[in-house]
Design an enzyme around this catalytic site. Structure first.
Site, mmCIF file in Angstrom:
data_model
loop_
_atom_site.group_PDB
_atom_site.id
_atom_site.type_symbol
_atom_site.label_atom_id
_atom_site.label_comp_id
_atom_site.label_asym_id
_atom_site.label_seq_id
_atom_site.Cartn_x
_atom_site.Cartn_y
_atom_site.Cartn_z
ATOM 1 N N CYS A 151 -5.982 8.655 -14.304
ATOM 2 C CA CYS A 151 -6.944 7.526 -13.906
ATOM 3 C C CYS A 151 -7.473 8.073 -12.571
ATOM 4 O O CYS A 151 -8.651 7.635 -12.202
ATOM 5 C CB CYS A 151 -6.661 6.091 -14.257
ATOM 6 S SG CYS A 151 -4.852 5.997 -13.376
ATOM 7 N N ARG A 197 11.601 3.587 -7.684
ATOM 8 C CA ARG A 197 10.920 3.148 -8.927
ATOM 9 C C ARG A 197 11.961 2.496 -9.805
ATOM 10 O O ARG A 197 11.978 1.775 -10.884
ATOM 11 C CB ARG A 197 10.375 4.078 -9.792
ATOM 12 C CG ARG A 197 8.835 4.129 -9.547
ATOM 13 C CD ARG A 197 7.990 5.285 -10.514
ATOM 14 N NE ARG A 197 8.296 6.717 -10.188
ATOM 15 C CZ ARG A 197 8.040 7.594 -10.862
ATOM 16 N NH1 ARG A 197 7.420 7.523 -12.044
ATOM 17 N NH2 ARG A 197 8.477 9.153 -10.679
ATOM 18 N N ARG A 233 2.921 2.097 -4.913
ATOM 19 C CA ARG A 233 2.907 1.051 -6.122
ATOM 20 C C ARG A 233 3.062 -0.227 -5.613
ATOM 21 O O ARG A 233 3.952 -0.567 -4.560
ATOM 22 C CB ARG A 233 3.799 1.398 -7.145
ATOM 23 C CG ARG A 233 3.849 2.729 -8.053
ATOM 24 C CD ARG A 233 2.790 2.637 -8.763
ATOM 25 N NE ARG A 233 2.494 4.106 -9.483
ATOM 26 C CZ ARG A 233 3.065 4.236 -10.790
ATOM 27 N NH1 ARG A 233 3.784 3.253 -11.240
ATOM 28 N NH2 ARG A 233 2.845 5.504 -11.365
ATOM 29 N N ASN A 314 -7.384 0.967 -13.256
ATOM 30 C CA ASN A 314 -6.843 2.151 -13.769
ATOM 31 C C ASN A 314 -6.681 2.068 -15.256
ATOM 32 O O ASN A 314 -6.096 3.016 -15.730
ATOM 33 C CB ASN A 314 -5.490 2.082 -12.966
ATOM 34 C CG ASN A 314 -4.926 0.967 -12.843
ATOM 35 O OD1 ASN A 314 -5.178 0.149 -12.044
ATOM 36 N ND2 ASN A 314 -3.571 0.658 -13.650
#
Length: 332
Positions: A151, A197, A233, A314
């Site tokens: 994306c 993450r 993020r 996205n």
């Protein structure tokens, strides 16, 4: 055109929603099967009730291995055994990223395969091309297996193509300010590869990696070894933003750059690139079908340097490009 969807997660469901939306006005796309190992009662519920894109305007239910959407019935499976009659299978599971693994779909009878991710591993880039609709899809030569890139690559490639042609890009850095995705953790919990993450996605701003800039040369070969970048993020369900900084060979004033992008949005990149003149924010772009939406007031220049910022849904924008590319491959 007969389509099969493998993987019915965020992208798989958005692809089906995009097809249903298009078929409301121009019914040319037939989904003849969907595969996912999950519980189909739950998948039917998730298709109808979407926390980001809202309630599907048709009732959805599951019965006897059929997904029933209004009066439409689509066969569904928990494993794939036969793909005879499939014109294009759109691979959305995230499980099969190497071209050799995708060849199994051809052996099962599918005519063509479109991957909703970048290819992984070593492979022949001519035999297995990476295509971004609106930028290099015209390079397609009837190959059976194609990657639709990511994306983020779909968001930056149109901009880079325009600016490289006009000003020549010497080098560039990308930051994608990206909504969190399913490869992150809801609470602090070990991630197999990335310490950051492992932290709670909805409570933290999390720096991590992206291959979008490094992979850009597969779409625009003259940018090889000229681009790098990373991802940040953020606690947002959907819609992301590119922060693209480029060093150009020629001086690039702000207005001519914006004029080029505006012109492209009305011409060669109509439907792919959009311009935002209303100073909107991320939630305003939920379910926007474009690959990227440029905000001209967020273009900044200094001598040969330019910073461009653009929004992209996205999920929805990318899913619409998957449908565009699948149709292009079918009609080639």
């Amino acid at each position: 055109m007969k389509i099969f969807i493998n993987g019915f997660g965020r992208i798989g469901r958005c692809v089906l929603r995009a097809i249903l939306e298009r078929n409301d006005t121009n019914p040319k796309l037939e989904v003849i099967g969907i595969n996912d190992p999950a519980n189909w009662e739950i998948l039917a519920y998730l298709l109808e009730h979407d926390s980001v894109h809202g309630l599907l305007p048709k009732e959805v239910r599951y019965s006897n291995y059929k997904l029933i959407i209004g009066s439409l019935e689509i066969p569904v499976f928990n494993s794939i055994k036969d793909l005879k009659g499939v014109d294009v299978i759109i691979e959305c599971s995230g499980k099969f990223l190497e071209p050799k693994t995708l060849e199994n779909y051809l052996l099962l009878g599918a005519k063509k395969v479109l991957l909703s991710a970048p290819f992984m591993g070593e492979y022949d880039e001519k035999q297995y091309p990476t295509l971004v609709y609106g930028v290099n899809h015209f390079c397609y030569q009837n190959q059976a297996i194609v990657s639709n890139a990511s994306c983020t690559t779909n968001a930056i490639a149109p901009i880079c193509a325009i600016l490289d042609k006009a000003f020549k890009i010497k080098e560039g850095m990308l930051t994608t300010i990206h909504s969190y995705t399913s490869d992150q953790k809801l609470i602090d919990l070990a991630h197999p590869l990335d310490k950051r993450r492992s932290r709670a996605a909805a409570s933290n701003i999390i720096p991590t990696t992206t291959k979008a800039a490094l992979a850009l040369h597969k779409v625009l070969p003259n940018l090889k070894n000229k681009m790098h970048g990373h991802s940040v993020r953020v606690p947002s369900l959907d819609v992301s933003m590119i922060d693209l900084s480029l060093f150009l060979e020629k001086k690039a004033p702000k207005d001519p750059i914006n004029d080029l992008l505006i012109e492209a949005s009305k011409g060669v990149l109509k439907g792919v690139l959009e311009i935002d003149l209303k100073e909107r924010v991320s939630s305003d772009f939920i379910s926007n079908p474009h690959s990227v939406i440029i905000a001209p007031d967020l273009t900044f220049t200094l001598e040969n340097m330019v910073k461009i910022m653009g929004w992209y849904d996205n999920e929805w924008g990318y899913s619409n490009r998957l449908v565009d590319m699948a149709q292009f491959m079918y009609h080639y």
